[in-house]
Motif scaffolding. Structure first.
Motif, PDB file in Angstrom:
ATOM      1  N   SER A  83       0.568  -1.719  -0.395  1.00  0.00           N
ATOM      2  CA  SER A  83      -0.254   0.011  -0.020  1.00  0.00           C
ATOM      3  C   SER A  83       0.589   1.414  -0.214  1.00  0.00           C
ATOM      4  CB  SER A  83      -1.003  -0.239   1.199  1.00  0.00           C
ATOM      5  OG  SER A  83      -0.677  -0.065   2.650  1.00  0.00           O
ATOM      6  N   THR A  85       0.062   5.145   0.775  1.00  0.00           N
ATOM      7  CA  THR A  85      -1.066   6.026   1.528  1.00  0.00           C
ATOM      8  C   THR A  85      -0.068   7.233   1.792  1.00  0.00           C
ATOM      9  OG1 THR A  85       0.037   5.338   3.854  1.00  0.00           O
ATOM     10  CG2 THR A  85      -2.618   4.297   2.605  1.00  0.00           C
ATOM     11  N   ALA A 109      -3.756   0.326  -2.520  1.00  0.00           N
ATOM     12  CA  ALA A 109      -3.260  -1.080  -2.191  1.00  0.00           C
ATOM     13  C   ALA A 109      -3.140  -1.925  -3.090  1.00  0.00           C
ATOM     14  CB  ALA A 109      -4.257  -1.518  -0.348  1.00  0.00           C
ATOM     15  N   ASP A 124      -7.587  -1.559  -5.393  1.00  0.00           N
ATOM     16  CA  ASP A 124      -8.428  -0.492  -4.798  1.00  0.00           C
ATOM     17  C   ASP A 124      -7.586   0.838  -4.129  1.00  0.00           C
ATOM     18  OD1 ASP A 124     -10.787  -0.285  -5.101  1.00  0.00           O
ATOM     19  OD2 ASP A 124     -11.417  -1.234  -3.227  1.00  0.00           O
ATOM     20  N   LEU A 126      -8.080   2.446  -0.527  1.00  0.00           N
ATOM     21  CA  LEU A 126      -7.975   2.934   1.175  1.00  0.00           C
ATOM     22  C   LEU A 126      -8.324   3.779   1.713  1.00  0.00           C
ATOM     23  CD1 LEU A 126      -5.460   3.237   2.780  1.00  0.00           C
ATOM     24  CD2 LEU A 126      -4.928   1.028   1.584  1.00  0.00           C
ATOM     25  N   TYR A 127      -8.627   4.038   2.795  1.00  0.00           N
ATOM     26  CA  TYR A 127      -8.895   5.343   3.536  1.00  0.00           C
ATOM     27  C   TYR A 127      -8.691   4.538   4.610  1.00  0.00           C
ATOM     28  CZ  TYR A 127     -14.197   3.749   3.560  1.00  0.00           C
ATOM     29  OH  TYR A 127     -14.629   3.353   4.269  1.00  0.00           O
ATOM     30  N   GLY A 128      -8.141   5.139   6.211  1.00  0.00           N
ATOM     31  CA  GLY A 128      -8.621   4.720   7.446  1.00  0.00           C
ATOM     32  C   GLY A 128      -9.015   5.945   8.342  1.00  0.00           C
ATOM     33  N   LYS A 150      -7.839   0.245   8.810  1.00  0.00           N
ATOM     34  CA  LYS A 150      -8.433   0.964   7.096  1.00  0.00           C
ATOM     35  C   LYS A 150      -8.947   0.127   5.548  1.00  0.00           C
ATOM     36  CE  LYS A 150      -3.975   0.722   6.160  1.00  0.00           C
ATOM     37  NZ  LYS A 150      -2.216   0.642   5.723  1.00  0.00           N
ATOM     38  N   PHE A 151      -9.863   0.822   5.362  1.00  0.00           N
ATOM     39  CA  PHE A 151     -10.571   0.297   4.391  1.00  0.00           C
ATOM     40  C   PHE A 151     -10.325  -0.354   3.126  1.00  0.00           C
ATOM     41  CE2 PHE A 151     -12.957   2.028   8.378  1.00  0.00           C
ATOM     42  CZ  PHE A 151     -13.596   0.941   9.032  1.00  0.00           C
ATOM     43  N   THR A 152     -10.987  -0.955   2.883  1.00  0.00           N
ATOM     44  CA  THR A 152     -10.604  -1.274   1.445  1.00  0.00           C
ATOM     45  C   THR A 152     -11.944  -2.017   0.402  1.00  0.00           C
ATOM     46  OG1 THR A 152      -9.622  -1.234  -0.587  1.00  0.00           O
ATOM     47  CG2 THR A 152      -9.055  -2.881   0.846  1.00  0.00           C
ATOM     48  N   ASP A 168     -11.536  -6.473   3.234  1.00  0.00           N
ATOM     49  CA  ASP A 168     -12.590  -5.200   3.822  1.00  0.00           C
ATOM     50  C   ASP A 168     -12.131  -4.324   4.228  1.00  0.00           C
ATOM     51  OD1 ASP A 168     -14.971  -7.543   3.887  1.00  0.00           O
ATOM     52  OD2 ASP A 168     -14.370  -6.564   2.188  1.00  0.00           O
ATOM     53  N   GLU A 169     -11.045  -4.686   4.997  1.00  0.00           N
ATOM     54  CA  GLU A 169     -10.111  -3.921   6.558  1.00  0.00           C
ATOM     55  C   GLU A 169      -9.526  -4.909   6.587  1.00  0.00           C
ATOM     56  OE1 GLU A 169     -12.331  -4.188  11.008  1.00  0.00           O
ATOM     57  OE2 GLU A 169     -13.571  -3.422   9.288  1.00  0.00           O
TER      58      GLU A 169
END
Length: 181
Positions: A83, A85, A109, A124, A126-128, A150-152, A168-169
């Motif tokens: 990933s 970020t 990621a 995809d 991701l954010y978090g 983090k979510f994706t 997912d996470e």
């Protein structure tokens, strides 16, 4: 996606109004992920965990904010997750040596299964959110410990099957050593 993140990071770090000091670091990461397996009939949720590392750059602004760019790699038994970020943190000083922070992160990621090429990877956004503490060891060395959630939606369809795997996470605990350059 990765080019956009890298360009944004370089612009933020190169702008003197934001970058009063530039710190470089390396971190040891313990990551736990939630995976959904769906074959069109049955949906199963499972978790997996692994360790990896990250390299990053930090820039501080007015001793209240931190901008961070991170590239991390986590190696699971049958795949790896890489990933990139960019994060922004609000700093809450406890005393002259310790600071607590809270912040948000965005990025991208990829998930690559063993014996597969980059063309077979899932990508995809991701954010978090993240929180942690920074301990100043000396004027040029810091130690940091934190947690990121983090979510994706990394989706991979297994060739020759109807099974879809979705990450997912990503939950991360990490410890970092940071040095002023």
């Amino acid at each position: 996606m990765y080019r956009t993140i890298a360009l944004l990071l370089l612009l933020l770090l190169a702008t003197n109004s934001y970058a009063s000091k530039l710190f470089w670091g390396i971190s040891a990461i313990s990551q736990k992920i939630d995976i959904t397996l769906d074959d069109g009939i049955t949906t199963t949720r499972t978790t997996d965990d692994a360790t990896g590392f990250g390299i990053y750059a930090d820039s501080y602004y007015q001793n209240k904010y931190r901008l961070n760019g991170t590239l991390s790699y986590i190696d699971y038994s049958s795949f790896s997750i890489t990933s990139a970020t960019v994060s922004a943190d609000y700093l809450l000083p406890v005393n002259a040596q310790a600071t607590i922070f809270v912040g948000a992160t965005i990025g991208g990621a990829s998930q690559t299964y063993s014996n597969s090429g980059i063309g077979d990877s899932a990508f995809d956004a991701l954010y978090g959110l993240q929180t942690g503490a920074i301990m100043l060891i000396s004027n040029k060395v810091m130690l940091e410990a934190g947690y990121r959630l983090k979510f994706t939606g990394l989706e991979t369809e297994f060739t020759g099957t109807t099974i879809m795997s979705t990450v997912d996470e990503l939950n991360e605990a990490y410890i970092s050593l940071t040095i002023l350059m």
